[in-house]
Structure formats: structure tokens, C-alpha cells
Design a protein around this motif. Structure first.
Motif, PDB file in Angstrom:
ATOM      1  N   LEU A  50     -39.080  20.795   6.539  1.00  0.00           N
ATOM      2  CA  LEU A  50     -37.960  21.306   7.406  1.00  0.00           C
ATOM      3  C   LEU A  50     -36.909  20.252   7.443  1.00  0.00           C
ATOM      4  CD1 LEU A  50     -39.828  23.399  10.152  1.00  0.00           C
ATOM      5  CD2 LEU A  50     -38.676  24.279   7.829  1.00  0.00           C
ATOM      6  N   GLU A  51     -37.355  19.080   7.571  1.00  0.00           N
ATOM      7  CA  GLU A  51     -36.197  18.154   7.495  1.00  0.00           C
ATOM      8  C   GLU A  51     -35.306  17.888   6.360  1.00  0.00           C
ATOM      9  OE1 GLU A  51     -37.875  14.404   8.812  1.00  0.00           O
ATOM     10  OE2 GLU A  51     -38.077  15.241  10.754  1.00  0.00           O
ATOM     11  N   MET A  52     -36.313  18.088   5.254  1.00  0.00           N
ATOM     12  CA  MET A  52     -35.661  18.144   3.758  1.00  0.00           C
ATOM     13  C   MET A  52     -34.732  19.280   3.520  1.00  0.00           C
ATOM     14  SD  MET A  52     -37.315  18.513  -0.004  1.00  0.00           S
ATOM     15  CE  MET A  52     -37.946  20.080   0.487  1.00  0.00           C
ATOM     16  N   VAL A  53     -35.075  20.352   4.077  1.00  0.00           N
ATOM     17  CA  VAL A  53     -34.594  21.639   4.067  1.00  0.00           C
ATOM     18  C   VAL A  53     -33.093  21.561   4.738  1.00  0.00           C
ATOM     19  CG1 VAL A  53     -34.324  24.121   4.791  1.00  0.00           C
ATOM     20  CG2 VAL A  53     -36.369  23.193   3.536  1.00  0.00           C
ATOM     21  N   ASP A  54     -33.136  21.044   5.905  1.00  0.00           N
ATOM     22  CA  ASP A  54     -31.954  20.851   6.856  1.00  0.00           C
ATOM     23  C   ASP A  54     -30.885  19.913   6.023  1.00  0.00           C
ATOM     24  OD1 ASP A  54     -33.196  22.555   8.785  1.00  0.00           O
ATOM     25  OD2 ASP A  54     -33.673  20.943  10.116  1.00  0.00           O
ATOM     26  N   ILE A 104     -32.982  25.503  -2.920  1.00  0.00           N
ATOM     27  CA  ILE A 104     -33.744  25.032  -1.617  1.00  0.00           C
ATOM     28  C   ILE A 104     -35.113  25.813  -1.478  1.00  0.00           C
ATOM     29  CG2 ILE A 104     -33.889  24.631   0.763  1.00  0.00           C
ATOM     30  CD1 ILE A 104     -30.610  24.400   0.527  1.00  0.00           C
ATOM     31  N   ALA A 105     -35.149  26.983  -1.695  1.00  0.00           N
ATOM     32  CA  ALA A 105     -36.089  27.812  -1.614  1.00  0.00           C
ATOM     33  C   ALA A 105     -37.252  27.358  -2.725  1.00  0.00           C
ATOM     34  CB  ALA A 105     -36.032  29.480  -1.626  1.00  0.00           C
ATOM     35  N   SER A 106     -36.669  27.304  -4.003  1.00  0.00           N
ATOM     36  CA  SER A 106     -37.643  26.875  -5.160  1.00  0.00           C
ATOM     37  C   SER A 106     -37.924  25.568  -4.859  1.00  0.00           C
ATOM     38  CB  SER A 106     -36.829  27.098  -6.278  1.00  0.00           C
ATOM     39  OG  SER A 106     -37.441  26.402  -7.457  1.00  0.00           O
ATOM     40  N   ILE A 107     -37.262  24.486  -4.320  1.00  0.00           N
ATOM     41  CA  ILE A 107     -38.035  23.176  -4.279  1.00  0.00           C
ATOM     42  C   ILE A 107     -38.664  23.033  -3.148  1.00  0.00           C
ATOM     43  CG2 ILE A 107     -37.097  21.130  -3.697  1.00  0.00           C
ATOM     44  CD1 ILE A 107     -34.525  21.592  -5.279  1.00  0.00           C
ATOM     45  N   SER A 108     -38.317  23.733  -1.979  1.00  0.00           N
ATOM     46  CA  SER A 108     -39.035  23.508  -0.659  1.00  0.00           C
ATOM     47  C   SER A 108     -40.556  24.289  -0.795  1.00  0.00           C
ATOM     48  CB  SER A 108     -38.457  23.838   0.450  1.00  0.00           C
ATOM     49  OG  SER A 108     -38.265  25.280   0.529  1.00  0.00           O
ATOM     50  N   GLY A 109     -40.328  25.430  -1.297  1.00  0.00           N
ATOM     51  CA  GLY A 109     -41.533  26.540  -1.620  1.00  0.00           C
ATOM     52  C   GLY A 109     -41.523  27.332  -0.181  1.00  0.00           C
ATOM     53  N   LEU A 110     -40.366  27.261   0.657  1.00  0.00           N
ATOM     54  CA  LEU A 110     -40.185  28.263   1.668  1.00  0.00           C
ATOM     55  C   LEU A 110     -39.551  29.472   1.115  1.00  0.00           C
ATOM     56  CD1 LEU A 110     -39.113  25.893   4.307  1.00  0.00           C
ATOM     57  CD2 LEU A 110     -41.117  26.893   4.343  1.00  0.00           C
ATOM     58  N   PRO A 111     -39.965  30.508   1.716  1.00  0.00           N
ATOM     59  CA  PRO A 111     -39.105  31.761   1.328  1.00  0.00           C
ATOM     60  C   PRO A 111     -37.636  31.951   1.414  1.00  0.00           C
ATOM     61  CG  PRO A 111     -40.970  32.347   3.084  1.00  0.00           C
ATOM     62  CD  PRO A 111     -40.714  30.828   2.601  1.00  0.00           C
ATOM     63  N   LEU A 112     -36.958  32.430   0.434  1.00  0.00           N
ATOM     64  CA  LEU A 112     -35.506  32.580   0.730  1.00  0.00           C
ATOM     65  C   LEU A 112     -35.022  32.953   2.059  1.00  0.00           C
ATOM     66  CD1 LEU A 112     -32.759  32.106  -0.954  1.00  0.00           C
ATOM     67  CD2 LEU A 112     -33.002  34.601  -1.552  1.00  0.00           C
ATOM     68  N   GLU A 113     -35.778  33.910   2.603  1.00  0.00           N
ATOM     69  CA  GLU A 113     -35.432  34.455   3.954  1.00  0.00           C
ATOM     70  C   GLU A 113     -35.279  33.232   5.040  1.00  0.00           C
ATOM     71  OE1 GLU A 113     -37.658  35.931   2.198  1.00  0.00           O
ATOM     72  OE2 GLU A 113     -36.639  37.440   1.445  1.00  0.00           O
ATOM     73  N   GLU A 114     -36.438  32.412   4.922  1.00  0.00           N
ATOM     74  CA  GLU A 114     -36.558  31.359   5.932  1.00  0.00           C
ATOM     75  C   GLU A 114     -35.346  30.227   5.702  1.00  0.00           C
ATOM     76  OE1 GLU A 114     -38.113  29.262   9.003  1.00  0.00           O
ATOM     77  OE2 GLU A 114     -38.640  31.162   8.236  1.00  0.00           O
ATOM     78  N   ILE A 115     -35.095  29.998   4.469  1.00  0.00           N
ATOM     79  CA  ILE A 115     -33.523  29.272   4.218  1.00  0.00           C
ATOM     80  C   ILE A 115     -32.637  29.887   4.801  1.00  0.00           C
ATOM     81  CG2 ILE A 115     -32.542  28.106   2.230  1.00  0.00           C
ATOM     82  CD1 ILE A 115     -35.264  26.940   2.829  1.00  0.00           C
ATOM     83  N   GLN A 116     -32.176  31.152   4.566  1.00  0.00           N
ATOM     84  CA  GLN A 116     -31.090  31.573   5.028  1.00  0.00           C
ATOM     85  C   GLN A 116     -31.142  31.754   6.594  1.00  0.00           C
ATOM     86  OE1 GLN A 116     -31.627  35.353   2.839  1.00  0.00           O
ATOM     87  NE2 GLN A 116     -30.390  34.606   1.123  1.00  0.00           N
ATOM     88  N   LYS A 117     -32.287  31.944   7.153  1.00  0.00           N
ATOM     89  CA  LYS A 117     -32.177  32.021   8.569  1.00  0.00           C
ATOM     90  C   LYS A 117     -32.021  30.704   9.136  1.00  0.00           C
ATOM     91  CE  LYS A 117     -36.360  32.052  11.318  1.00  0.00           C
ATOM     92  NZ  LYS A 117     -37.553  32.403  11.735  1.00  0.00           N
ATOM     93  N   ARG A 118     -32.514  29.514   8.427  1.00  0.00           N
ATOM     94  CA  ARG A 118     -32.302  28.240   8.899  1.00  0.00           C
ATOM     95  C   ARG A 118     -30.691  27.774   8.694  1.00  0.00           C
ATOM     96  NH1 ARG A 118     -36.298  25.147  10.838  1.00  0.00           N
ATOM     97  NH2 ARG A 118     -35.286  23.281  10.418  1.00  0.00           N
ATOM     98  N   ARG A 119     -30.106  28.229   7.545  1.00  0.00           N
ATOM     99  CA  ARG A 119     -28.679  28.060   7.403  1.00  0.00           C
ATOM    100  C   ARG A 119     -27.854  28.828   8.493  1.00  0.00           C
ATOM    101  NH1 ARG A 119     -25.544  26.210   3.415  1.00  0.00           N
ATOM    102  NH2 ARG A 119     -27.088  26.584   1.782  1.00  0.00           N
ATOM    103  N   THR A 120     -28.325  29.771   9.039  1.00  0.00           N
ATOM    104  CA  THR A 120     -27.487  30.475  10.282  1.00  0.00           C
ATOM    105  C   THR A 120     -27.527  29.711  11.641  1.00  0.00           C
ATOM    106  OG1 THR A 120     -27.830  32.504   9.077  1.00  0.00           O
ATOM    107  CG2 THR A 120     -27.287  32.694  11.456  1.00  0.00           C
ATOM    108  N   LEU A 121     -28.929  29.317  11.496  1.00  0.00           N
ATOM    109  CA  LEU A 121     -29.054  28.572  12.618  1.00  0.00           C
ATOM    110  C   LEU A 121     -28.510  27.364  12.938  1.00  0.00           C
ATOM    111  CD1 LEU A 121     -32.745  29.138  13.188  1.00  0.00           C
ATOM    112  CD2 LEU A 121     -31.135  30.155  14.706  1.00  0.00           C
ATOM    113  N   LEU A 122     -28.416  26.440  11.842  1.00  0.00           N
ATOM    114  CA  LEU A 122     -27.681  25.093  11.747  1.00  0.00           C
ATOM    115  C   LEU A 122     -26.198  25.456  11.645  1.00  0.00           C
ATOM    116  CD1 LEU A 122     -29.654  23.196   9.064  1.00  0.00           C
ATOM    117  CD2 LEU A 122     -29.613  23.071  11.411  1.00  0.00           C
ATOM    118  N   ALA A 123     -25.548  26.628  11.272  1.00  0.00           N
ATOM    119  CA  ALA A 123     -24.271  26.727  11.428  1.00  0.00           C
ATOM    120  C   ALA A 123     -23.593  26.995  13.024  1.00  0.00           C
ATOM    121  CB  ALA A 123     -23.824  27.918  10.486  1.00  0.00           C
ATOM    122  N   LYS A 124     -24.620  27.519  13.713  1.00  0.00           N
ATOM    123  CA  LYS A 124     -24.140  27.511  15.108  1.00  0.00           C
ATOM    124  C   LYS A 124     -23.584  26.314  16.028  1.00  0.00           C
ATOM    125  CE  LYS A 124     -26.418  31.903  15.637  1.00  0.00           C
ATOM    126  NZ  LYS A 124     -27.400  32.679  16.301  1.00  0.00           N
TER     127      LYS A 124
END
Length: 69
Positions: A32-36, A49-69
Motif C-alpha cells: 500500500l505504501e508503494m501504491v500510494d 499500478i494495479a498490474s505491478i502491485s497485484g491489487l484490483p484496479l477498483e482498489e487503486i481507483q479507490k485509493r486515488r480518490t482517498l488520497l485526492a481528498k
């Protein structure tokens, strides 16, 4: 087997389970630190990011939204 031996075995098994859980939690936190960090760099797409981290694309998009706040 004695009661003491059974207790010793139980503690050893519990310790091993705790260590395994800690390793998983640490890897998850590191991912998660790497993704951030990747999200902070416009060079990376959500798909990259989803491909490299192995996390679902939806999780990446959710984190992007949270970090943008």
C-alpha cells in the motif's frame, strides 16, 4: 503426553501463526505504501499500478480518490 508439553506445543503453534500473520500484514502495508507513492507520480496509470502491485484496479481507483481528498 503431559499437560506441560501440550501447553508448550500450543504456544509454539500460536507463535508461528502470529509470525505468519505479521509477515502478511507487513507485506500488505509495504504494498500500500508503494501504491500510494506510485499514485503521487503522474507517470503511472491506475492500470500500471494495479498490474505491478497485484491489487484490483477498483482498489487503486479507490485509493486515488482517498488520497485526492
Amino acid at each position: 503426553m503431559t499437560y506441560e508439553y501440550d501447553m508448550y506445543q500450543s504456544r509454539q503453534e500460536g507463535r508461528a501463526e502470529g509470525i505468519a500473520e505479521g509477515k502478511i500484514e507487513g507485506k500488505t502495508e509495504a504494498t500500500l505504501e508503494m501504491v500510494d507513492a506510485m499514485l503521487a507520480n503522474p507517470k503511472w496509470t491506475d492500470e500500471d499500478i494495479a498490474s505491478i502491485s497485484g491489487l484490483p484496479l477498483e482498489e487503486i481507483q479507490k485509493r486515488r480518490t482517498l488520497l485526492a481528498k
